[in-house]
Scaffold this active site. Structure first.
Site, short mmCIF file in Angstrom:
data_model
loop_
_atom_site.label_atom_id
_atom_site.label_comp_id
_atom_site.label_asym_id
_atom_site.label_seq_id
_atom_site.Cartn_x
_atom_site.Cartn_y
_atom_site.Cartn_z
N LYS A 35 0.84 -1.20 0.00
CA LYS A 35 0.00 0.00 0.00
C LYS A 35 0.88 1.25 0.00
O LYS A 35 2.09 1.17 0.25
CB LYS A 35 -0.91 -0.02 1.23
CG LYS A 35 -0.15 0.02 2.54
CD LYS A 35 -1.03 -0.32 3.73
CE LYS A 35 -0.22 -0.32 5.02
NZ LYS A 35 -0.97 -0.87 6.16
N ARG A 130 -10.09 -0.16 15.44
CA ARG A 130 -10.02 0.60 14.20
C ARG A 130 -10.99 -0.05 13.23
O ARG A 130 -12.11 0.40 13.09
CB ARG A 130 -8.57 0.61 13.69
CG ARG A 130 -8.29 1.67 12.67
CD ARG A 130 -6.81 1.74 12.31
NE ARG A 130 -6.31 0.50 11.71
CZ ARG A 130 -5.07 0.35 11.25
NH1 ARG A 130 -4.21 1.34 11.32
NH2 ARG A 130 -4.70 -0.80 10.71
N TYR A 254 16.34 29.74 7.25
CA TYR A 254 15.17 30.47 7.74
C TYR A 254 15.18 30.54 9.25
O TYR A 254 15.40 29.53 9.93
CB TYR A 254 13.89 29.77 7.29
CG TYR A 254 13.57 29.94 5.83
CD1 TYR A 254 13.31 31.20 5.29
CD2 TYR A 254 13.50 28.83 4.99
CE1 TYR A 254 12.99 31.35 3.94
CE2 TYR A 254 13.18 28.97 3.65
CZ TYR A 254 12.93 30.24 3.13
OH TYR A 254 12.62 30.38 1.81
C1 LIG Z 1 -0.08 -1.86 6.72
C2 LIG Z 1 -0.62 -3.16 7.18
C3 LIG Z 1 0.24 -4.24 7.45
C4 LIG Z 1 1.75 -4.13 7.39
O1 LIG Z 1 2.25 -3.53 8.56
P1 LIG Z 1 3.83 -3.39 8.81
O2 LIG Z 1 3.92 -2.90 10.18
O3 LIG Z 1 4.33 -2.41 7.80
O4 LIG Z 1 4.42 -4.73 8.59
C5 LIG Z 1 -0.34 -5.45 7.77
N1 LIG Z 1 -1.69 -5.60 7.85
C6 LIG Z 1 -2.53 -4.58 7.63
C7 LIG Z 1 -4.00 -4.79 7.75
C8 LIG Z 1 -2.03 -3.33 7.30
O5 LIG Z 1 -2.87 -2.30 7.08
#
Ligand SMILES: *Cc1c(COP(=O)(O)O)cnc(C)c1O
Length: 357
Positions: A35, A130, A254
């Protein structure tokens, strides 16, 4: 001429990290999480490098569509699922698997009249609060999904909230609850993110879902990738575009947040928050100039930073500046901006050229 800033991605590191997941969780299949543009590494090229994964996980429909458009034939799971009939149709047409985490998504499936059917990953909320059905809602959701004509295959997953903290009992509690809710159902199950893969063998189950560790970054506090047998895949490298001498008492950048204590040499590198290098990186954040560690000096601008190279052999315009990656773990840089390596990697912006090696 090559661009001034590039994210060089080492495909062999991606493959080696995938192999490390296999060694660590030998009985599990791997849902490789790509993702957010493969955590900033470039979705399509990363998927090509990780072609040996058993499936790919993306958050949203568009990411899956980009993979299919590039000719990726693997199983693709939409980790947030679909939200209307149009998305459901697009998912069906592209043979995507769906995480189903709320009653609205169950209803969408119940209304689905097409002959094409889905592999559904029904999500249990074991304490993250969540996504997913809570333990007391799971039974009815499971029965609905099982009875649903649109569901060809059902898998079960949950997500761990604190797996990076070995001493935290939350993970055992989540795994126990997941087991209590799902054992005996005879469906494939998944719980582990990278931290689960690395620290919680009980979480491996039928499918592991590594993201960060595939990119060669440690999710565990106090450990860097090399400690875990992983290799950083991304090295973010920019270029020196100017140098100058400054006198004691003179300030730089800055707001004049850095003051020279001695006659100093600053090198100006073409990287800033417009490239995804966080503006909150503090004075003293390490970078590598010609392979040597130096501190950044003053505020990060949109397109530039200054680094204090007083102690180095003379630095020239055109010399390389590594912000993180090989020789400088992203997990070590991130705290200087009070963030995580996750956010550094994902934040690399469009104007940074990605080069796969
Ligand atoms: C992003 C995600 C992962 C991967 O998590 P990492 O900590 O990057 O290994 C696994 N499962 C779900 C549902 C996620 O959203």
């Amino acid at each position: 001429m090559a661009g001034l800033i590039r994210a060089v991605i080492d495909s062999s590191a991606l493959r080696a990290n995938l192999a490390a997941v296999r060694r660590t969780a030998p009985r599990s299949r791997i849902l490789a999480i790509v993702k957010a543009n493969a955590y900033g590494h470039d979705l399509v090229s990363t998927a090509a490098a990780l072609a040996d994964a058993d499936a790919f996980g993306v958050a949203r429909l568009d990411e899956g569509l980009a993979l299919r458009a590039a000719g990726v034939k693997s199983e693709i799971v939409l980790l947030e699922g679909v939200f209307d009939a149009e998305q459901t149709a697009a998912a069906a047409a592209n043979d995507f698997e769906l995480v189903v985490h709320n009653p609205q998504q169950l209803a969408l499936l119940a209304e689905w009249r097409d002959a094409r059917r889905f592999t559904v990953w029904l999500k249990v909320d074991t304490g993250m609060n969540r996504l997913g059905f809570r333990a007391d809602e799971f039974g009815p959701a499971f029965r609905k999904a099982s009875a649903c004509q649109a569901v060809a295959k059902l898998r079960l997953l949950t997500h761990l909230a604190n797996a990076d903290v070995a001493s935290d009992s939350t993970t055992s509690e989540q795994l126990q609850l997941f087991d209590a809710v799902t054992s005996g159902l005879n469906h494939e199950r998944s719980a582990a993110n990278s931290a689960g893969v690395l620290s919680w063998p009980d979480s491996h189950l039928d499918w592991v879902r590594p993201g960060l560790m595939l990119y060669g970054v440690s999710p565990l506090p106090g450990r860097v990738a090399a400690d875990l047998g992983l290799r950083p895949a991304m090295t973010l490298t920019s270029t020196v575009i100017a140098t100058r001498r400054v006198l004691p008492g003179e300030r730089a950048g800055y707001g004049g947040r850095w003051t020279a204590r001695r006659v100093s040499t600053l090198a100006i590198a073409a990287v800033g928050y417009g490239d995804g290098y966080p503006r909150h990186m503090a004075n003293g954040t390490p970078a590598l100039v010609n392979g040597e560690r130096v501190p950044i000096a003053g505020r990060v601008s949109m397109d530039m930073i200054a680094v204090d190279v007083t102690d180095l052999q003379p630095v020239k315009v055109g010399d390389p500046v590594v912000l993180w990656g090989e020789g400088l773990p992203a997990e070590e840089v991130a705290p200087h901006a009070e963030t995580l390596a996750y956010e550094l990697l994902c934040g690399v912006s469009q104007r940074v050229e990605h080069q796969f090696r």
